[in-house]
Design an enzyme around this catalytic site. Structure first.
Site, mmCIF file in Angstrom:
data_model
loop_
_atom_site.group_PDB
_atom_site.id
_atom_site.type_symbol
_atom_site.label_atom_id
_atom_site.label_comp_id
_atom_site.label_asym_id
_atom_site.label_seq_id
_atom_site.Cartn_x
_atom_site.Cartn_y
_atom_site.Cartn_z
ATOM 1 N N ARG A 109 69.996 7.954 26.326
ATOM 2 C CA ARG A 109 69.335 7.460 27.536
ATOM 3 C C ARG A 109 70.356 6.764 28.429
ATOM 4 O O ARG A 109 70.410 5.540 28.523
ATOM 5 C CB ARG A 109 68.214 6.490 27.152
ATOM 6 C CG ARG A 109 67.198 7.043 26.194
ATOM 7 C CD ARG A 109 66.257 8.003 26.850
ATOM 8 N NE ARG A 109 65.384 7.347 27.800
ATOM 9 C CZ ARG A 109 64.336 7.932 28.376
ATOM 10 N NH1 ARG A 109 64.061 9.197 28.116
ATOM 11 N NH2 ARG A 109 63.591 7.289 29.227
ATOM 12 N N GLN A 114 70.659 12.121 33.046
ATOM 13 C CA GLN A 114 69.313 12.298 33.596
ATOM 14 C C GLN A 114 68.994 13.742 33.955
ATOM 15 O O GLN A 114 67.872 14.198 33.754
ATOM 16 C CB GLN A 114 69.139 11.391 34.823
ATOM 17 C CG GLN A 114 69.004 9.922 34.463
ATOM 18 C CD GLN A 114 68.809 9.044 35.686
ATOM 19 O OE1 GLN A 114 68.923 9.490 36.820
ATOM 20 N NE2 GLN A 114 68.504 7.772 35.458
ATOM 21 N N ASP A 117 67.723 15.766 30.955
ATOM 22 C CA ASP A 117 66.598 15.214 30.200
ATOM 23 C C ASP A 117 65.369 16.125 30.224
ATOM 24 O O ASP A 117 64.450 15.950 31.024
ATOM 25 C CB ASP A 117 66.246 13.828 30.735
ATOM 26 C CG ASP A 117 65.316 13.071 29.808
ATOM 27 O OD1 ASP A 117 64.859 13.656 28.805
ATOM 28 O OD2 ASP A 117 65.050 11.877 30.078
ATOM 29 N N SER A 120 61.840 14.424 29.584
ATOM 30 C CA SER A 120 61.224 13.789 30.746
ATOM 31 C C SER A 120 60.654 14.815 31.720
ATOM 32 O O SER A 120 59.560 14.633 32.264
ATOM 33 C CB SER A 120 62.235 12.890 31.464
ATOM 34 O OG SER A 120 62.535 11.754 30.691
ATOM 35 N N TYR A 212 61.436 2.786 24.130
ATOM 36 C CA TYR A 212 60.366 3.477 23.426
ATOM 37 C C TYR A 212 59.510 2.469 22.665
ATOM 38 O O TYR A 212 60.004 1.435 22.202
ATOM 39 C CB TYR A 212 60.939 4.491 22.421
ATOM 40 C CG TYR A 212 61.703 5.621 23.055
ATOM 41 C CD1 TYR A 212 61.054 6.601 23.799
ATOM 42 C CD2 TYR A 212 63.079 5.711 22.898
ATOM 43 C CE1 TYR A 212 61.758 7.641 24.377
ATOM 44 C CE2 TYR A 212 63.802 6.758 23.471
ATOM 45 C CZ TYR A 212 63.131 7.716 24.206
ATOM 46 O OH TYR A 212 63.832 8.739 24.771
#
Length: 337
Positions: A109, A114, A117, A120, A212
């Site tokens: 993360r 990003q 990902d 996501s 999380y």
């Protein structure tokens, strides 16, 4: 370096989308009929070749399923990319310990990861699709309606678990005109929920300061169940997304609570695949308890499979490009550990 893409034999997506093919600088090798689930014809672009021998491929991308037979045929030391949970990673490693598995479940993360990902990107679509699934299942309407015959009040929607999917579910339900409440055990969730115009349900004394959610004690979980009970009973639609990585999903809704809900209320349990957030959930079935429907489908993304494939394909392409540039990047060290 040869890159191959496999059919998702037990799914509905593909690891590559026709629009992504032309963005690859190298030739891409596709399994025959890879786009059948998507109703696309096999690509005829210049840089596309059919897979003739799996053992020729250096990098192999799939979605979340790979057959044992296929796994055994892969090249020694090949790189395998997919959305593999921890159990699947263990199974793959037991059959082919020489293979380097890059699972999106283990993506670090960090900001520069990003655009890789996949969890996501898929969760975002799942949040959207789950609200539409609930809207289809309910016998009421979601927005307020004013007619000459009278008014219909907007549906009350409760979201349990406010990660990427939960936040998108809030936004989608609000756009459809619902009144929305939400809960998550993480400390940062309240501001996120309220920023989208929903109301936060205070149901835990142990707010967690983590990315999380973490497992809580049985006593704390019972307190959460009790605190959520009134809001669940008052809701027309409940969407549950609460998951704990590598663990069984927490039960947030007891059967006794379901029995006291409104007739024709709908629960979409998006944690069905890991045990379910609701007592009475059955995987890939619609169960009815005292007039309340509990939907435990694990393929809700199938309703948006084109968009899901398009986003996943770009996540895979970005990952492959970075791997070709620097296979020793810390991202891959963590993903393959």
């Amino acid at each position: 370096m040869k890159i191959g893409f496999l059919t998702d034999f037990d799914g509905y997506r593909a690891p590559i989308h026709p629009e992504s093919i032309e963005k690859y600088s190298l030739a891409v090798h596709l399994e025959k009929n890879i786009f059948d689930y998507l109703n696309y014809a096999d690509s005829s672009q210049e840089n596309v070749k059919n897979i003739s021998n799996l053992s020729d491929l250096d990098i192999v991308a799939c979605v979340e399923n790979i057959q044992d037979k296929t796994l055994k045929e892969l090249k020694e030391g090949a790189v395998l990319i997919g959305i593999f949970d921890f159990d699947k990673i263990e199974k793959i490693k037991s059959l082919r310990p020489d293979i380097k598995v890059l699972s999106f479940f283990k993506l670090p993360r960090i900001s520069r990861a990003q655009n890789l990902d996949a969890l996501s990107s898929q969760a975002n679509l799942l949040g959207y699709a789950s609200v539409l699934r609930a809207a289809k299942e309910t016998s009421d309407v979601v927005p307020m309606m004013t007619t000459a015959a009278g008014n219909i009040q907007p549906s009350k929607v409760l979201i349990l678990g406010v990660g990427v999917a939960g936040l998108q579910a809030i936004a989608t339900a609000k756009r459809l005109g619902a009144r929305v409440w939400a809960f998550d055990i993480r400390k940062e969730a309240k501001d996120q929920v309220e920023s989208l115009g929903a109301k936060f349900v205070e149901a835990s004394t142990e707010a967690q300061d983590s990315v999380y959610a973490k497992e809580v004690s049985e006593e704390e979980n019972q307190k959460i169940q009790e605190a959520l009970k009134k809001q669940v009973i008052d809701s027309d639609i409940v969407l549950t997304f609460a998951q704990i990585p590598g663990k069984k999903a927490p039960v947030l809704i007891e059967k006794s609570t379901v029995e006291n809900m409104k007739k024709n209320a709908v629960i979409i349990d998006l944690a069905a695949g890991t045990g379910g957030n609701c007592e009475g959930t059955e995987v890939n079935k619609v169960v009815e308890i005292n007039g309340v429907k509990i939907i435990g489908e694990t393929d809700i993304l199938n309703t948006v499979k084109h968009a899901a494939t398009k986003l996943y394909s770009e996540n895979v392409r970005n990952l492959i490009e970075l791997y070709i540039e620097n296979s020793e990047d810390e991202i891959f060290v963590e993903m393959s550990s």
